[in-house]
Scaffold this motif. Sequence first.
Motif, short mmCIF file in Angstrom:
data_model
loop_
_atom_site.label_atom_id
_atom_site.label_comp_id
_atom_site.label_asym_id
_atom_site.label_seq_id
_atom_site.Cartn_x
_atom_site.Cartn_y
_atom_site.Cartn_z
N PRO A 141 31.54 49.03 42.05
CA PRO A 141 30.97 47.73 42.40
C PRO A 141 30.66 46.92 41.15
O PRO A 141 30.27 47.46 40.12
N GLY A 142 30.90 45.63 41.25
CA GLY A 142 30.64 44.74 40.12
C GLY A 142 31.75 44.72 39.09
O GLY A 142 31.72 43.90 38.19
N GLN A 143 32.71 45.61 39.21
CA GLN A 143 33.85 45.63 38.28
C GLN A 143 34.94 44.72 38.82
O GLN A 143 35.06 44.54 40.03
N PRO A 144 35.78 44.17 37.95
CA PRO A 144 36.90 43.35 38.43
C PRO A 144 37.81 44.20 39.33
O PRO A 144 38.03 45.38 39.06
N ASP A 145 38.30 43.60 40.39
CA ASP A 145 39.22 44.31 41.30
C ASP A 145 40.59 44.37 40.63
O ASP A 145 41.25 43.35 40.48
N ARG A 146 40.99 45.57 40.21
CA ARG A 146 42.27 45.72 39.52
C ARG A 146 43.34 46.31 40.44
O ARG A 146 44.38 46.73 39.97
N THR A 147 43.07 46.34 41.73
CA THR A 147 44.10 46.81 42.66
C THR A 147 45.12 45.70 42.86
O THR A 147 44.83 44.52 42.62
N HIS A 148 46.29 46.07 43.29
CA HIS A 148 47.36 45.09 43.47
C HIS A 148 47.06 44.18 44.65
O HIS A 148 46.62 44.63 45.70
N ARG A 149 47.33 42.89 44.48
CA ARG A 149 47.17 41.93 45.56
C ARG A 149 48.54 41.69 46.19
O ARG A 149 49.45 41.21 45.53
N PHE A 150 48.66 42.04 47.47
CA PHE A 150 49.91 41.83 48.20
C PHE A 150 49.85 40.47 48.89
O PHE A 150 48.79 39.97 49.22
N ALA A 163 48.26 52.92 41.26
CA ALA A 163 47.50 53.35 42.43
C ALA A 163 46.09 53.78 42.04
O ALA A 163 45.17 53.69 42.83
N ALA A 164 45.92 54.26 40.83
CA ALA A 164 44.61 54.65 40.32
C ALA A 164 44.29 53.74 39.13
O ALA A 164 44.52 54.10 37.99
N PRO A 165 43.77 52.52 39.41
CA PRO A 165 43.64 51.52 38.35
C PRO A 165 42.46 51.70 37.42
O PRO A 165 42.21 50.86 36.59
N GLY A 166 41.71 52.77 37.53
CA GLY A 166 40.54 52.96 36.69
C GLY A 166 40.90 53.07 35.22
O GLY A 166 42.04 53.37 34.86
N ALA A 167 39.93 52.86 34.36
CA ALA A 167 40.14 52.97 32.92
C ALA A 167 40.46 54.41 32.56
O ALA A 167 40.09 55.34 33.26
N ALA A 168 41.13 54.58 31.44
CA ALA A 168 41.46 55.92 30.98
C ALA A 168 40.20 56.61 30.48
O ALA A 168 39.18 55.99 30.24
N GLY A 181 39.78 49.44 49.40
CA GLY A 181 38.36 49.39 49.75
C GLY A 181 37.56 50.49 49.05
O GLY A 181 36.45 50.25 48.56
N ALA A 182 38.13 51.69 48.99
CA ALA A 182 37.45 52.79 48.31
C ALA A 182 37.29 52.50 46.82
O ALA A 182 36.25 52.82 46.23
N TRP A 183 38.30 51.88 46.19
CA TRP A 183 38.17 51.49 44.78
C TRP A 183 37.05 50.48 44.59
O TRP A 183 36.25 50.58 43.66
N ARG A 184 36.99 49.48 45.46
CA ARG A 184 35.94 48.46 45.34
C ARG A 184 34.56 49.09 45.49
O ARG A 184 33.63 48.74 44.77
#
Length: 185
Positions: free
Chosen positions: A86-95, A142-147, A79-82
């Motif tokens: 905002p508006g970015q693709p959700d790159r967190t893992h889907r369980f 765990a930290a899916p942001g761009a480099a 949730g904190a990543w989303r």
Amino acid sequence: APGMCRAARAAAPGAAVTAGDAEALPFRAGAFELVVSTSTFQWLPRLEPALAECARALAPGGRLVLALFAERTLHELKGAWREAAPGQPDRTHRFFTAGEVRAAVAAAGLGLHRLEEEERVERHPDARALLRTLKAIGAQSAAPGAAGLAGRRATLEMMRRYEARHGGPDGVPATWHMVYAVASR
């Protein structure tokens, strides 16, 4: 995973340890009376092929015992990543959901005896400590942001939001949602 195989060999020197693809197990059909999997299948894109392989490797009447992280795992972090991007693709893992586990067991031709869910909450001093813990256990995404600088900004914003929304005197929570299943061939 090769590292886990090394650890297993060290812990149980007499055991036969083999690394293999969950969707193409390196064992003959009907080789086992029991197949146990913990904390593995949640990383696969689909459950059905791996569970079909487990069913193939089980002898008639053999059992599969399965534990995997499920849909509400790390929901605070996701949730904190989303919120931070905002508006970015959700790159967190889907369980997977418990319903998806149930359906995959049935699709593999296995008879489900039990399916249970459990949630456990760990506390960490702050979001940075949680990310360090996840990295230490091999959860590199765990930290899916761009480099680079943009990724650093997004990570800092995620941590700020995580702590603002979930932080308290006991630190920040990290929820682990597990699904346990017992099935047989």
